[in-house]
Design a protein around this motif. Structure first.
Motif, PDB file in Angstrom:
ATOM      1  N   LEU A   4      -0.192   6.271   2.892  1.00  0.00           N
ATOM      2  CA  LEU A   4      -1.039   5.202   3.391  1.00  0.00           C
ATOM      3  C   LEU A   4      -2.473   5.688   3.572  1.00  0.00           C
ATOM      4  CD1 LEU A   4       1.247   3.564   6.112  1.00  0.00           C
ATOM      5  CD2 LEU A   4       0.501   2.520   3.962  1.00  0.00           C
TER       6      LEU A   4
ATOM      7  N   LEU B  94       7.529   7.854   3.694  1.00  0.00           N
ATOM      8  CA  LEU B  94       7.006   6.746   2.903  1.00  0.00           C
ATOM      9  C   LEU B  94       5.557   6.434   3.272  1.00  0.00           C
ATOM     10  CD1 LEU B  94      10.034   4.262   2.910  1.00  0.00           C
ATOM     11  CD2 LEU B  94       9.093   5.469   0.915  1.00  0.00           C
ATOM     12  N   ALA B  95       5.225   6.607   4.559  1.00  0.00           N
ATOM     13  CA  ALA B  95       3.894   6.269   5.037  1.00  0.00           C
ATOM     14  C   ALA B  95       2.870   7.368   4.757  1.00  0.00           C
ATOM     15  CB  ALA B  95       3.946   5.987   6.540  1.00  0.00           C
TER      16      ALA B  95
ATOM     17  N   SER C   8       0.825  -1.213   0.000  1.00  0.00           N
ATOM     18  CA  SER C   8       0.000   0.000   0.000  1.00  0.00           C
ATOM     19  C   SER C   8       0.857   1.260   0.000  1.00  0.00           C
ATOM     20  CB  SER C   8      -0.929   0.008   1.210  1.00  0.00           C
ATOM     21  OG  SER C   8      -0.186   0.032   2.410  1.00  0.00           O
ATOM     22  N   MET C   9       2.157   1.097   0.290  1.00  0.00           N
ATOM     23  CA  MET C   9       3.086   2.224   0.220  1.00  0.00           C
ATOM     24  C   MET C   9       3.820   2.267  -1.114  1.00  0.00           C
ATOM     25  SD  MET C   9       4.629   1.703   4.095  1.00  0.00           S
ATOM     26  CE  MET C   9       5.933   2.917   3.937  1.00  0.00           C
TER      27      MET C   9
END
Length: 413
Positions: free
Chosen positions: A383, A379-380, A330-331
């Motif tokens: 999300l 990176l998150a 999902s990332m």
């Protein structure tokens, strides 16, 4: 005016000696390990650094061994090398800081290594020397002051052992005043001086005195079983940076007292009682904050280390790998890149956690942790919102973790 070299001059006692001697009009050179290293400097280097001084004060010491910098190397072998260098460099006088209870057959490594140095001095010739054996030294910036102040600052002050272990604390100002007198001493130096306060007292009493200095309310003591103290001291040794170790506990248990009359005769007055000496240096808000954070520092470092170690173990498979890969997908990370991110990140987490746990360069490790948290947070960012808005706020927890890491770095620097 005498030219005085203080080895260990950047430590608690060394700094106070340097200030007192400078105020008295002497020419003082105060050096740390980067200036004079009793272990690593060659004999020729030591002689060159000592040459031209009328008196050397050896205030170098360790309360716990640190790799090659062991107590035996610093206290015993280092003092032997210093004595030889003093004779070769024609330094006429040496004042050596030992400890009350030092003896070659002492109960602890600290006492034995200090006792070995005393024995070497006693057998030496061609050098005028004096050994100072201080009891617990009290004063702003001292390790004993920090420990007992921290005990007093707890919601319930912790009782060390039964609370009846006896010490005879001396204020650092009196120790410094003694050294000033000895530097100007006419005739051969006194050989051994037990540097103690005017009266013995229990560790409970010392804790209460420092609590009063910090302007803290008087509170009931919390008794801690000696077995638990032993566990804490062992952890402090193994994981480094703990509040106490087995050496300090053993010396407190053995007692730390002596007659004060010989010290008073040489000092020219009765040494100050600790409450009166402390009253000359009123506690500040910074002193109270330092006392309250003393134990927090170790707890914060160990808890952050545990967090990173557990995170690494979870990523290595304690948490279902399929769910970890799903989250990475999902990332935008799939295939070999996802595997590299998962296991590379897990390895980094474990490494950083263990380094922090053992106290290896905590500030530098904390910096890498902050960079890792920042990289993961970026990176998150893509999300789904549930990772940010969930009641447990799994990603928002990065903010207090980063703040806690910054606080740890500031306290460990």
């Amino acid at each position: 005016m005498t030219s005085v070299l203080i080895i260990g001059g950047r430590g608690f006692i060394g700094r106070h000696l340097a200030a007192a001697l400078t105020t008295a009009g002497h020419r003082v050179t105060a050096v740390g390990r980067d200036g004079v290293d009793l272990i690593r400097d060659s004999e020729a280097d030591l002689v060159a650094k000592l040459a031209g001084h009328g008196l050397v004060v050896n205030a170098a010491g360790l309360v716990r061994s640190r790799g090659a910098d062991s107590m035996a190397a610093v206290h015993a072998e280092g003092t032997e090398r210093l004595i030889r260098a003093c004779r070769t460099a024609a330094v006429p006088k040496l004042i050596h800081l030992s400890a009350l209870g030092a003896a070659p057959d002492g109960q602890t490594a600290y006492q034995r290594t200090k006792g070995h140095a005393e024995a070497v001095l006693a057998a030496s010739t061609g050098l005028d020397w004096c050994v100072l054996r201080p009891s617990v030294v009290i004063g702003r910036g001292g390790a004993s002051t920090a420990l007992f102040s921290a005990l007093a600052a707890l919601p319930l002050p912790i009782r060390i052992g039964p609370g009846t272990w006896t010490v005879q604390p001396v204020h650092v100002d009196d120790l410094a005043a003694l050294v000033v007198r000895l530097v100007s001493w006419v005739g051969p130096l006194p050989r051994f001086i037990d540097v103690v306060g005017p009266e013995p007292m229990s560790t409970d009493t010392l804790t209460m005195i420092l609590g009063a200095w910090l302007n803290l309310p008087s509170r009931r003591f919390l008794a801690v079983p000696e077995a638990l103290l032993d566990v804490v001291s062992i952890l402090g040794e193994r994981l480094k940076g703990g509040p106490v170790n087995r050496e300090t506990l053993a010396m407190l248990q053995a007692g730390n007292t002596a007659g004060s009359a010989p010290f008073a005769d040489i000092l020219g007055r009765v040494p100050q009682a600790v409450p009166q000496a402390l009253a000359r240096h009123p506690a500040s808000d910074a002193d109270r904050l330092h006392a309250r954070l003393f134990f927090v520092r170790t707890v914060l470092r160990w808890s952050l280390a545990l967090l990173w170690i557990v995170t690494g173990l979870l990523s290595f498979g304690l948490y279902p790998l399929a769910d970890s890969y799903r989250l990475l997908g999902s990332m935008g990370l799939d295939g070999p890149l996802a595997t590299l991110a998962l296991f590379g990140g897990a390895g980094l987490d474990l490494t950083l956690g263990f380094l922090l746990l053992i106290g290896w360069c905590p500030a530098a490790v904390g910096g890498v942790m902050l960079a890792s948290v920042a990289a993961f947070s970026l990176l998150a960012a893509g999300l789904p919102a549930e990772h940010w808005t969930h009641p447990f706020a799994p990603l928002l927890k990065n903010l207090p973790i980063a703040a806690a890491t910054l606080a740890m770095m500031a306290m460990e620097s």
